[in-house]
Structures are given as structure tokens and as C-alpha cells.
Write an enzyme that holds these catalytic residues in place. Structure first.
Site, PDB file in Angstrom:
ATOM      1  N   CYS A  76       0.849  -1.188   0.000  1.00 49.97           N
ATOM      2  CA  CYS A  76       0.000   0.000   0.000  1.00 49.97           C
ATOM      3  C   CYS A  76       0.883   1.237   0.000  1.00 49.97           C
ATOM      4  O   CYS A  76       1.849   1.314   0.777  1.00 49.97           O
ATOM      5  CB  CYS A  76      -0.930   0.014   1.211  1.00 49.97           C
ATOM      6  SG  CYS A  76      -2.115  -1.349   1.238  1.00 49.97           S
ATOM      7  N   GLY A  77       0.580   2.192  -0.862  1.00 51.56           N
ATOM      8  CA  GLY A  77       1.337   3.421  -0.946  1.00 51.56           C
ATOM      9  C   GLY A  77       0.645   4.555  -0.234  1.00 51.56           C
ATOM     10  O   GLY A  77      -0.293   4.357   0.544  1.00 51.56           O
ATOM     11  N   ALA A  78       1.104   5.771  -0.515  1.00 51.10           N
ATOM     12  CA  ALA A  78       0.552   6.937   0.159  1.00 51.10           C
ATOM     13  C   ALA A  78      -0.843   7.265  -0.331  1.00 51.10           C
ATOM     14  O   ALA A  78      -1.661   7.786   0.427  1.00 51.10           O
ATOM     15  CB  ALA A  78       1.480   8.130  -0.050  1.00 51.10           C
ATOM     16  N   PHE A  79      -1.142   6.985  -1.607  1.00 47.98           N
ATOM     17  CA  PHE A  79      -2.425   7.363  -2.182  1.00 47.98           C
ATOM     18  C   PHE A  79      -3.257   6.163  -2.609  1.00 47.98           C
ATOM     19  O   PHE A  79      -4.311   6.330  -3.193  1.00 47.98           O
ATOM     20  CB  PHE A  79      -2.219   8.275  -3.398  1.00 47.98           C
ATOM     21  CG  PHE A  79      -1.640   9.598  -3.045  1.00 47.98           C
ATOM     22  CD1 PHE A  79      -2.459  10.634  -2.620  1.00 47.98           C
ATOM     23  CD2 PHE A  79      -0.277   9.816  -3.125  1.00 47.98           C
ATOM     24  CE1 PHE A  79      -1.929  11.868  -2.301  1.00 47.98           C
ATOM     25  CE2 PHE A  79       0.251  11.036  -2.808  1.00 47.98           C
ATOM     26  CZ  PHE A  79      -0.560  12.078  -2.388  1.00 47.98           C
ATOM     27  N   ARG A  81      -3.197   1.549  -3.354  1.00 42.90           N
ATOM     28  CA  ARG A  81      -2.550   0.248  -3.289  1.00 42.90           C
ATOM     29  C   ARG A  81      -1.564   0.077  -4.435  1.00 42.90           C
ATOM     30  O   ARG A  81      -1.678   0.719  -5.473  1.00 42.90           O
ATOM     31  CB  ARG A  81      -3.604  -0.854  -3.332  1.00 42.90           C
ATOM     32  CG  ARG A  81      -4.562  -0.822  -2.161  1.00 42.90           C
ATOM     33  CD  ARG A  81      -5.569  -1.944  -2.252  1.00 42.90           C
ATOM     34  NE  ARG A  81      -6.445  -1.968  -1.081  1.00 42.90           N
ATOM     35  CZ  ARG A  81      -7.396  -2.872  -0.887  1.00 42.90           C
ATOM     36  NH1 ARG A  81      -7.603  -3.827  -1.799  1.00 42.90           N
ATOM     37  NH2 ARG A  81      -8.140  -2.826   0.195  1.00 42.90           N
ATOM     38  N   VAL A  82      -0.627  -0.860  -4.210  1.00 41.40           N
ATOM     39  CA  VAL A  82       0.404  -1.129  -5.207  1.00 41.40           C
ATOM     40  C   VAL A  82       0.274  -2.586  -5.628  1.00 41.40           C
ATOM     41  O   VAL A  82       0.259  -3.491  -4.784  1.00 41.40           O
ATOM     42  CB  VAL A  82       1.817  -0.846  -4.656  1.00 41.40           C
ATOM     43  CG1 VAL A  82       2.864  -1.136  -5.724  1.00 41.40           C
ATOM     44  CG2 VAL A  82       1.922   0.592  -4.186  1.00 41.40           C
ATOM     45  N   ASP A 196       8.654  12.755   2.154  1.00 41.87           N
ATOM     46  CA  ASP A 196       8.120  11.576   2.856  1.00 41.87           C
ATOM     47  C   ASP A 196       9.170  10.468   2.886  1.00 41.87           C
ATOM     48  O   ASP A 196       8.883   9.315   2.578  1.00 41.87           O
ATOM     49  CB  ASP A 196       6.843  11.092   2.186  1.00 41.87           C
ATOM     50  CG  ASP A 196       6.060  10.126   3.084  1.00 41.87           C
ATOM     51  OD1 ASP A 196       6.331  10.105   4.303  1.00 41.87           O
ATOM     52  OD2 ASP A 196       5.202   9.399   2.569  1.00 41.87           O
TER      53      ASP A 196
END
Length: 651
Positions: A76-79, A81-82, A196
Site C-alpha cells: 500500500c502506498g501513500a495514495f 494500493r500497489v 516523505d
């Protein structure tokens, strides 16, 4: 025809605008004009060769999108899912960050603005290329999501590796930090803030190469929007700089703070502040105090200094990524522990090699010149410290010190010294000049100046020297060429060494007294009573009751005792409990008197007070000889191998 229609349209538009401005009844006319305009726009006859000046330019078409297929979820990324993906044209593995689009019409404008921000960001990041930066490939918009296509990095993030392997050792931290700074330097030089940086956003491949990823919060910094800089707060609280939390405006120095927090994360295996505060409490604490996270105590001094340079509370005082790449923690260049001794031999005017000397051979020659029987006493010194003296050319006799000369301390490893046999064989082969030059007892009258470093090891070893040699060392009295170091185990001993040897003899005699006490005979008790008339017989075990009968009086005690007296006594006086043969040998030694021993004070007083000492001694010897003769006869009768206890011949 086209010109006529164009003039009619322009006149109608002009009249409609005038009617609207005057506020007159022109509603029917304006509606008629609007219908004509709409019909003209919908027609395909191509009336206008150029667009009106007020209309925006048509948007350029994007390059052909990549044909891809989405695979399993990998994080999961900042904005969003990956997912893992595949390029259907080349077979290359991809990382697809999927950002969902909200279907609500209320937040539609906000969502569209956020999507445009991400598209601009990816369009910017596509132009970046660096070994420590994740490569962005493009974007694909769908009905309910925006997909960002990126390079896939196998191995996982630093945070996942910390969960699997625990905290990293310092060499691994140095390697990762250096690559992190290289990637960050590239971003900053291109005007991009990451904002970040943390372990979860740093990917590691199978060869240990790291890639900065998740630029979801990064932004092209041409101008900081206002004079105060960026005003948005993005990132994770544990890694946030104080100015980011306070929203007072921040720049590249905020990334440097996050780098320091990431180093602490790698050293401890946990996010900074996580053991002290929850996320919200950490935000309040950092914003109120501007304090940096606790620095681990087990880090090296260079690592601690590096963290202090990153975690300074004032953003302007933090070092840049380029400056941090030159820090000793990153470069691996440790500071010299003794900066005063950094001058090498060749930097001085006259290096010692020009004199044909070698430091190790010189120290070996010093050891060979010692007159002790072996290297045992030399090894007890611990480490041999000497001063390397740089000679200078002068008209005066001898060599002196110069201002530029350095006093480099050398510590010789005792493993490099030759063995005992080679030392003994090479004592006579040493040059007289060499012995004279390196004699530490000589003063400045020789060709070399002597200097002893007053360290605890040398002061301890100096106690092993003889008293007259120590006095020469302190007062600087010159000595001749034949003078050399003599230790306590040597063949020539001074009177001061006599006291130490006397204590050893007393302890040896006390031990033998306990053995002889078990074999007390009336003859021995009679001899003891004659030697100590004032001591009762019950006090036999509390004093040194035995002394060899052949000991001389106090006037005949030698001033110097040879170093082999202890070994001679130990060899000549074995325990009488082993066999009768050893008892006979002990008796012979007691008569022979070949090795003199010291007489204790009580025995000296007994000898001086007894007037008939010589007569009693002669009588005791005669009776002892008679007893020995009887013992020999019993042995002859019993046979050559017979053994008869001595206790059977008492009386």
C-alpha cells in the site's frame, strides 16, 4: 458565401450584446441569434479557419499507452494500493500504484484536482534517471482509478527488511545512507522535495542497491508558492521535521531531518519516537520542543555526529545532501586518535632510514643486549614503548631535538622478537657502536638522546630494574659502554634484590618445615632445643624450627646471593616422605653446605646465646652419622631394591 455568413453572424452577436446591455426587450432576438450560433457551430462545413481568440488551445494527444496487466497486491502506498503488473509488449515487470477516484459529485472537483496533480508529477518524474531513483513510466486513467506505472524493484523496502532481520549493523547503515544521499542529492539538484522519506519508501534490490520510491508527496519546486515556502503538511509524523509539523514553511532541509530519522530507524529496527509516543503525541512533542529522536548509544562517534548534523532544530544549520556525502561517517574516513602524531617519517628533515636503522631491528638489538638468561623477564614488561628520535645535522657533538620533530610512540609486538636461543647466540655478535647508541641508561653524552615515556606500564616495569640503575635513570649519571639492562632474574644481583630473595627463601623454608615436622625424631627435637633454648617445645609448629646445621653465623652471611640459589635448594631438598633414598640425599645436602641460606632472627639469637653450640653440633652430627650407617646396613640386608621406612629406625 462564407464571408457573407460571417458578417451576418458578427452583426447579430454585436446587436444581441447591445440589447442585453441596454436592458430592452431583446429576448426574442437574442434567442434567435443563439439558435443561429448553435447551428453554425454544429455544422461541419468548416466556416472558421482559426479558432476564436478566447478559446483554449486543443490538448495534445498523449503518447500511446503501455499495454499492461495487473497482478497480485504487493503493498500500500501513500495514495492507494500497489500491485505487480506486466508489460504485455516487453514482458517487463511493473509496479502499478492505483489511486481510486471518488464517484461522489460533491468531491468531484477536489478529486479531479488531485488527479491532475498526480499526472503532472508523474510527467515530471518520467524525465528523471538515476541509479538510486525509481523510474516512472507513465499513467493510465480508468473510470474509477488512476494507475501510475513504475519500475518494479525486487527485494522489498527497508522497513520490511527490518521486520525480517532486525536492526542493521553499522556497515549496512553506511552503505544504505550513502545511496540514499546520492538519490536525494539528485532530486534536490532538480528542484524536487521528497517530503516523505522513511524506511517504507526506500526499496532494496537483491544486490543491495536502494531506490527512492513513493514520490506521491513530492512536488516540482520552481518557486515555493509564496515567500514562506510550501504550506502543506504531508508525510509520516515520526519522520517529520519540526517546521513541517508547525507548518511554518519548509524546504530541502526537511528531507535531511527525515534522513536522520531513517538512520535511527535502521539502527534500532523501529520508527523514531515509537517507543516514547504515539503518533499524535509525537506530533505535539516535536512541534512543542523541536527535539530530535533519541540517538542510540551503541553507534560510533562518527554516526552520532552525522545524526546531530541532520537533526539540528534550526533548518538553516542542517547540512545539505552534498555536504553530508563528505561526512566521515559516510566516507568511512575515521578521525586520527592522536592528531599531534600524524607526521610521517618522511615529512621530517632527516628520516631515520637515512641512518641505516630500522625500528624493529633496533628494539631487537636492545633486547639482545640484556644480560638476562632469557626473554621471560622482558615479556613481563608487557609492551615496550620507545621514542623515535629524528637526528639532525649539527656542529655540536650528538643529536638533539628539533621543533618539527614528532614524538611518535611505537608499540612492539613481542611475537616479532626472536626466540631465546637466537638471543643467546647473538649477544656476543652485536656491534659495540650499536649497543652504545641504543643504551637507554646513558645520557646525552652518547650520540642518541634517551627518553622514557612516563606511562603506567613503563613505571611498573621500571620497578624490575636494579636500584643503582634506577638512580642512574633518574639523576642522569652517565654510564660506560658495557652497561646494560639487568633484570631480577639475571646473574648479577644487588643488595636491594637480597630482600626480595630473602622473602622467597623464608616462604620456601616454611613449606619445608611442615614436611620435616612430620618426621620429628628425638634427635631433631634435641637439636631444636639446643638452637632455641628459650622457646618451649609446644611452640614447635609456630616458628621456623628447622634450619640446616651447616648454615654460617650472621657474620658469614654473604651480601650477594647468586640467582640460582632457589633452584639449587628446591633441587637439593625434596620431600622426605617419598623414599628413604631421598631422605639420605637430603641428609647429605644438610651436611655439604654447598648452597648458603639465610638464617632467621630467632636462630641468630639462639646461636649467639648458646656457648656450647659447636660441641652440640658435633655430637648431633656423630649421632646422625651413626643412624645413617645403621640405615645403610639395613638396606644392604634387605637387598638392593628394598625400601625401609625411616620411622622404623627412630631412637
Amino acid at each position: 458565401m462564407q464571408d457573407i455568413l460571417g458578417s451576418v453572424r458578427r452583426s447579430l452577436v454585436f446587436r444581441s450584446s447591445l440589447a442585453g446591455d441596454d436592458g430592452t426587450s431583446g429576448g426574442g432576438l437574442s434567442g434567435f441569434v443563439g439558435k443561429i450560433n448553435s447551428s453554425i457551430r454544429s455544422s461541419r462545413i468548416g466556416l472558421f479557419s482559426k479558432p476564436p481568440p478566447g478559446l483554449p488551445a486543443p490538448r495534445k494527444e498523449e503518447a500511446p499507452s503501455i499495454r499492461w496487466r495487473k497482478g497480485e497486491l504487493i503493498g500500500c502506498g501513500a495514495f492507494g494500493r500497489v500491485y505487480m503488473g506486466m508489460n504485455l509488449d516487453s514482458g517487463e515487470l511493473l509496479a502499478i500504484k492505483q489511486v481510486l477516484i471518488a464517484p461522489s459529485s460533491a468531491s468531484k472537483e477536489k478529486t479531479q484536482g488531485h488527479i491532475r496533480e498526480l499526472e503532472e508529477e508523474v510527467q515530471l518524474l518520467k524525465n528523471l534517471s538515476h541509479p538510486n531513483i525509481v523510474r516512472y513510466l507513465g499513467t493510465v486513467r480508468e473510470s474509477d482509478s488512476l494507475n501510475i506505472l513504475m519500475e518494479f524493484v525486487p527485494g522489498g523496502s527497508i522497513s520490511s527488511l527490518l521486520e525480517k532481520f532486525g536492526s542493521f549493523p553499522e556497515p549496512v547503515i553506511i552503505m544504505y545512507t550513502k545511496q540514499l544521499l546520492l538519490g536525494l542529492e539528485y532530486l534536490h539538484n532538480n528542484g524536487i522535495m521528497h517530503r516523505d522519506i522513511k524506511g517504507a519508501n526506500i526499496l532494496v534490490d537483491n544486490k543491495g542497491c536502494i531506490r527512492l520510491a513513493d514520490f506521491g508527496a513530492s512536488k516540482k519546486v520552481v518557486e515555493l508558492a509564496t515567500v514562506n515556502g510550501a504550506k502543506s503538511m504531508k508525510g509520516t509524523p515520526y519522520w517529520m521535521a519540526p517546521e513541517v509539523i508547525l507548518q511554518t514553511g519548509h524546504s530541502f532541509s526537511a528531507d535531511i531531518w527525515s534522513v536522520g530519522c531513517t538512520v535511527i530507524e535502521m539502527a534500532t529496527g523501529k520508527p523514531p519516537w515509537s517507543e516514547q509516543y504515539q503518533q499524535f503525541a509525537a506530533v505535539l512533542h516535536i512541534g512543542r520542543t523541536k527535539a530530535h529522536p533519541p540517538i542510540p548509544e551503541d553507534l560510533s562517534p562518527e554516526a552520532k555526529d552525522f545524526l546531530m548534523k541532520c537533526l539540528h532544530k534550526e533548518p538553516s544549520l542542517r547540512l545539505s545532501a552534498t555536504e553530508l556525502l563528505q561526512h566521515p561517517f559516510v566516507t568511512g574516513k575515521r578521525q586520527e586518535p592522536y592528531p599531534a602524531y600524524r607526521n610521517s617519517l618522511t615529512e621530517c628533515g632527516n628520516p631515520i632510514t637515512t641512518q641505516g636503522m630500522n625500528v624493529r631491528s633496533s628494539i631487537n638489538s636492545l633486547i639482545r643486549r640484556s644480560t638476562c638468561s632469557g626473554l621471560k623477564d622482558v615479556c613481563e614488561l608487557g609492551s615496550l614503548r620507545s621514542s623515535i628520535i629524528y637526528p639532525q645535522k649539527s656542529n655540536n657533538s650528538g643529536f638533539g631535538w628539533r621543533d618539527g620533530d614528532s614524538d611518535d610512540l611505537c608499540q612492539t609486538d613481542m611475537d616479532d622478537l626472536c626466540n631465546i636461543e637466537s638471543v643467546r647466540n647473538n649477544v656476543l655478535s652485536q656491534s659495540t657502536d650499536l649497543n652504545k647508541s641504543f643504551n637507554p641508561m646513558c645520557d646525552s653524552t652518547d650520540n642518541w638522546s634517551c627518553k622514557f615515556d612516563e606511562s603506567p606500564k613503563v613505571m611498573k616495569s621500571k620497578s624490575n630494574l636494579l636500584s643503582y640503575q634506577a638512580s642512574q635513570l633518574q639523576t642522569g649519571v652517565p654510564c660506560d659502554e658495557e652497561t646494560s639492562l639487568t633484570f631480577a632474574g639475571g646473574s648479577s644481583v644487588a643488595e636491594d634484590d637480597y630482600k626480595g630473595t630473602e622473602l622467597k627463601i623464608k616462604s620456601f623454608l616454611d613449606e619445608k618445615a611442615q614436611d620435616l615436622k612430620r618426621l620429628q625424631t628425638p634427635l631433631l627435637e634435641e637439636f631444636h632445643n639446643a638452637m632455641n633454648p628459650g622457646i618451649p617445645q609446644g611452640a614447635l609448629g609456630d616458628t621456623n624450627i628447622y634450619n640446616l646445621p651447616n648454615l654460617p653465623s650472621i657474620s658469614k652471611t654473604p651480601k650477594r646471593l647468586p640467582s640460582r640459589r632457589l633452584s639449587a635448594i628446591s633441587d637439593a631438598m625434596p620431600s622426605p616422605l617419598k623414599s628413604s633414598k631421598r631422605t639420605l640425599n637430603t641428609s647429605r645436602v644438610m651436611q655439604s653446605g654447598t648452597e648458603p641460606t639465610q638464617v632467621n632472627e630467632s636462630t641468630k639469637k639462639g646461636v649467639n646465646n648458646s656457648r656450647c653450640f659447636s660441641e652440640i653440633r658435633r655430637k648431633w652430627e656423630e649421632e646422625l652419622y651413626e643412624e645413617l650407617e645403621r640405615h645403610r646396613e639395613n638396606l644392604r640386608h634387605a637387598g638392593a631394591g628394598g625400601k625401609t621406612p625411616l620411622s622404623g629406625h627412630k631412637g
